[in-house]
Design a protein around this motif. Sequence first.
Motif, PDB file in Angstrom:
ATOM      1  N   VAL A   1       0.856  -1.178   0.000  1.00  0.00           N
ATOM      2  CA  VAL A   1       0.000   0.000   0.000  1.00  0.00           C
ATOM      3  C   VAL A   1       0.903   1.242   0.000  1.00  0.00           C
ATOM      4  O   VAL A   1       2.001   1.218   0.555  1.00  0.00           O
ATOM      5  CB  VAL A   1      -0.949  -0.019   1.237  1.00  0.00           C
ATOM      6  N   TRP A   2       0.421   2.321  -0.660  1.00  0.00           N
ATOM      7  CA  TRP A   2       1.180   3.570  -0.662  1.00  0.00           C
ATOM      8  C   TRP A   2       0.977   4.237   0.700  1.00  0.00           C
ATOM      9  O   TRP A   2      -0.148   4.539   1.095  1.00  0.00           O
ATOM     10  CB  TRP A   2       0.715   4.492  -1.780  1.00  0.00           C
ATOM     11  N   ALA A   3       2.071   4.469   1.418  1.00  0.00           N
ATOM     12  CA  ALA A   3       2.028   5.092   2.742  1.00  0.00           C
ATOM     13  C   ALA A   3       2.703   6.453   2.672  1.00  0.00           C
ATOM     14  O   ALA A   3       3.825   6.573   2.178  1.00  0.00           O
ATOM     15  CB  ALA A   3       2.728   4.211   3.765  1.00  0.00           C
ATOM     16  N   THR A   4       2.001   7.475   3.155  1.00  0.00           N
ATOM     17  CA  THR A   4       2.536   8.830   3.159  1.00  0.00           C
ATOM     18  C   THR A   4       2.815   9.249   4.594  1.00  0.00           C
ATOM     19  O   THR A   4       1.939   9.165   5.463  1.00  0.00           O
ATOM     20  CB  THR A   4       1.550   9.810   2.512  1.00  0.00           C
ATOM     21  N   LEU A   5       4.049   9.700   4.842  1.00  0.00           N
ATOM     22  CA  LEU A   5       4.453  10.174   6.156  1.00  0.00           C
ATOM     23  C   LEU A   5       3.909  11.577   6.395  1.00  0.00           C
ATOM     24  O   LEU A   5       3.516  12.274   5.456  1.00  0.00           O
ATOM     25  CB  LEU A   5       5.974  10.193   6.264  1.00  0.00           C
ATOM     26  N   ALA A   6       3.931  12.014   7.646  1.00  0.00           N
ATOM     27  CA  ALA A   6       3.424  13.332   8.014  1.00  0.00           C
ATOM     28  C   ALA A   6       4.095  14.452   7.221  1.00  0.00           C
ATOM     29  O   ALA A   6       3.437  15.430   6.852  1.00  0.00           O
ATOM     30  CB  ALA A   6       3.605  13.559   9.513  1.00  0.00           C
ATOM     31  N   GLU A   7       5.398  14.329   6.916  1.00  0.00           N
ATOM     32  CA  GLU A   7       6.097  15.393   6.178  1.00  0.00           C
ATOM     33  C   GLU A   7       5.835  15.346   4.682  1.00  0.00           C
ATOM     34  O   GLU A   7       6.359  16.153   3.934  1.00  0.00           O
ATOM     35  CB  GLU A   7       7.601  15.373   6.473  1.00  0.00           C
ATOM     36  N   GLY A   8       5.039  14.366   4.230  1.00  0.00           N
ATOM     37  CA  GLY A   8       4.627  14.332   2.836  1.00  0.00           C
ATOM     38  C   GLY A   8       5.317  13.320   1.943  1.00  0.00           C
ATOM     39  O   GLY A   8       4.875  13.090   0.830  1.00  0.00           O
ATOM     40  N   HIS A   9       6.418  12.728   2.379  1.00  0.00           N
ATOM     41  CA  HIS A   9       7.095  11.705   1.577  1.00  0.00           C
ATOM     42  C   HIS A   9       6.316  10.395   1.660  1.00  0.00           C
ATOM     43  O   HIS A   9       5.721  10.084   2.683  1.00  0.00           O
ATOM     44  CB  HIS A   9       8.523  11.486   2.065  1.00  0.00           C
ATOM     45  N   GLY A  10       6.360   9.628   0.565  1.00  0.00           N
ATOM     46  CA  GLY A  10       5.632   8.369   0.543  1.00  0.00           C
ATOM     47  C   GLY A  10       6.420   7.243  -0.083  1.00  0.00           C
ATOM     48  O   GLY A  10       7.448   7.459  -0.730  1.00  0.00           O
ATOM     49  N   GLY A  11       5.908   6.021   0.116  1.00  0.00           N
ATOM     50  CA  GLY A  11       6.531   4.843  -0.461  1.00  0.00           C
ATOM     51  C   GLY A  11       5.634   3.634  -0.304  1.00  0.00           C
ATOM     52  O   GLY A  11       4.643   3.668   0.423  1.00  0.00           O
ATOM     53  N   TRP A  12       5.984   2.563  -1.002  1.00  0.00           N
ATOM     54  CA  TRP A  12       5.226   1.313  -0.958  1.00  0.00           C
ATOM     55  C   TRP A  12       5.694   0.478   0.227  1.00  0.00           C
ATOM     56  O   TRP A  12       6.880   0.186   0.342  1.00  0.00           O
ATOM     57  CB  TRP A  12       5.396   0.531  -2.248  1.00  0.00           C
ATOM     58  N   ILE A  13       4.742   0.088   1.067  1.00  0.00           N
ATOM     59  CA  ILE A  13       5.042  -0.682   2.275  1.00  0.00           C
ATOM     60  C   ILE A  13       4.006  -1.798   2.384  1.00  0.00           C
ATOM     61  O   ILE A  13       2.831  -1.586   2.080  1.00  0.00           O
ATOM     62  CB  ILE A  13       5.008   0.229   3.528  1.00  0.00           C
ATOM     63  N   PRO A  14       4.416  -3.001   2.840  1.00  0.00           N
ATOM     64  CA  PRO A  14       3.425  -4.073   3.000  1.00  0.00           C
ATOM     65  C   PRO A  14       2.276  -3.638   3.912  1.00  0.00           C
ATOM     66  O   PRO A  14       2.496  -3.136   5.020  1.00  0.00           O
ATOM     67  CB  PRO A  14       4.230  -5.215   3.629  1.00  0.00           C
ATOM     68  N   ALA A  15       1.056  -3.817   3.433  1.00  0.00           N
ATOM     69  CA  ALA A  15      -0.130  -3.390   4.182  1.00  0.00           C
ATOM     70  C   ALA A  15      -0.234  -4.087   5.536  1.00  0.00           C
ATOM     71  O   ALA A  15      -0.782  -3.519   6.486  1.00  0.00           O
ATOM     72  CB  ALA A  15      -1.387  -3.647   3.352  1.00  0.00           C
ATOM     73  N   ALA A  16       0.298  -5.293   5.647  1.00  0.00           N
ATOM     74  CA  ALA A  16       0.230  -6.045   6.898  1.00  0.00           C
ATOM     75  C   ALA A  16       0.978  -5.349   8.042  1.00  0.00           C
ATOM     76  O   ALA A  16       0.784  -5.703   9.207  1.00  0.00           O
ATOM     77  CB  ALA A  16       0.784  -7.447   6.694  1.00  0.00           C
ATOM     78  N   LEU A  17       1.800  -4.351   7.725  1.00  0.00           N
ATOM     79  CA  LEU A  17       2.565  -3.653   8.756  1.00  0.00           C
ATOM     80  C   LEU A  17       1.820  -2.471   9.362  1.00  0.00           C
ATOM     81  O   LEU A  17       2.399  -1.708  10.140  1.00  0.00           O
ATOM     82  CB  LEU A  17       3.904  -3.187   8.183  1.00  0.00           C
ATOM     83  N   PHE A  18       0.519  -2.333   9.052  1.00  0.00           N
ATOM     84  CA  PHE A  18      -0.287  -1.230   9.574  1.00  0.00           C
ATOM     85  C   PHE A  18      -1.544  -1.745  10.252  1.00  0.00           C
ATOM     86  O   PHE A  18      -2.025  -2.839   9.947  1.00  0.00           O
ATOM     87  CB  PHE A  18      -0.663  -0.264   8.438  1.00  0.00           C
ATOM     88  N   ASP A  19      -2.103  -0.911  11.118  1.00  0.00           N
ATOM     89  CA  ASP A  19      -3.326  -1.297  11.833  1.00  0.00           C
ATOM     90  C   ASP A  19      -4.597  -0.891  11.092  1.00  0.00           C
ATOM     91  O   ASP A  19      -5.688  -0.998  11.640  1.00  0.00           O
ATOM     92  CB  ASP A  19      -3.334  -0.714  13.247  1.00  0.00           C
ATOM     93  N   GLY A  20      -4.477  -0.434   9.862  1.00  0.00           N
ATOM     94  CA  GLY A  20      -5.635  -0.051   9.055  1.00  0.00           C
ATOM     95  C   GLY A  20      -5.424  -0.438   7.607  1.00  0.00           C
ATOM     96  O   GLY A  20      -4.353  -0.893   7.214  1.00  0.00           O
ATOM     97  N   GLU A  21      -6.486  -0.244   6.827  1.00  0.00           N
ATOM     98  CA  GLU A  21      -6.439  -0.589   5.406  1.00  0.00           C
ATOM     99  C   GLU A  21      -6.323   0.626   4.494  1.00  0.00           C
ATOM    100  O   GLU A  21      -5.789   0.537   3.403  1.00  0.00           O
ATOM    101  CB  GLU A  21      -7.705  -1.366   5.016  1.00  0.00           C
ATOM    102  N   HIS A  22      -6.861   1.764   4.927  1.00  0.00           N
ATOM    103  CA  HIS A  22      -6.899   2.981   4.106  1.00  0.00           C
ATOM    104  C   HIS A  22      -7.043   4.178   5.031  1.00  0.00           C
ATOM    105  O   HIS A  22      -7.661   4.084   6.083  1.00  0.00           O
ATOM    106  CB  HIS A  22      -8.074   2.915   3.122  1.00  0.00           C
ATOM    107  N   GLY A  23      -6.467   5.295   4.635  1.00  0.00           N
ATOM    108  CA  GLY A  23      -6.562   6.508   5.447  1.00  0.00           C
ATOM    109  C   GLY A  23      -5.571   6.484   6.602  1.00  0.00           C
ATOM    110  O   GLY A  23      -4.517   5.851   6.512  1.00  0.00           O
ATOM    111  N   PRO A  24      -5.887   7.166   7.714  1.00  0.00           N
ATOM    112  CA  PRO A  24      -4.963   7.225   8.850  1.00  0.00           C
ATOM    113  C   PRO A  24      -4.681   5.827   9.409  1.00  0.00           C
ATOM    114  O   PRO A  24      -5.596   5.008   9.544  1.00  0.00           O
ATOM    115  CB  PRO A  24      -5.706   8.077   9.884  1.00  0.00           C
TER     116      PRO A  24
END
Length: 117
Positions: free
Chosen positions: A39-62
Amino acid sequence: MRRARVVVSHHAPDRPAIQVARGDQVTLGDRDRDWPQFVWATLAEGHGGWIPAALFDGEHGPATALSDYDTRELDAEADEILTLHYELAQWWWAENARGLKGWIPDRALQMLDEDGK
């Protein structure tokens, strides 16, 4: 550790790698079409990258990162031999003979036996 021969050259995308640490807040966007487990993940400062979705507690948004991750990819040429450290979402964290480390897709590699064949 395992070793592999690069069978298809791989080159990192032309964007800076990002790192997330466990607990970091990110905004999740779309899934990758070629690698749907990313999933495309965007950091607070605006930079983004592709990261495995399983590494987050959500599917979309915050969302919150559940573990550390570095999006750095490893440039590698066909026939190069790499040392493989670990696999995640069909990508390997690998190291080349010069000591450079980064991710490379499993489909670009041929696993070698203990004797290098």
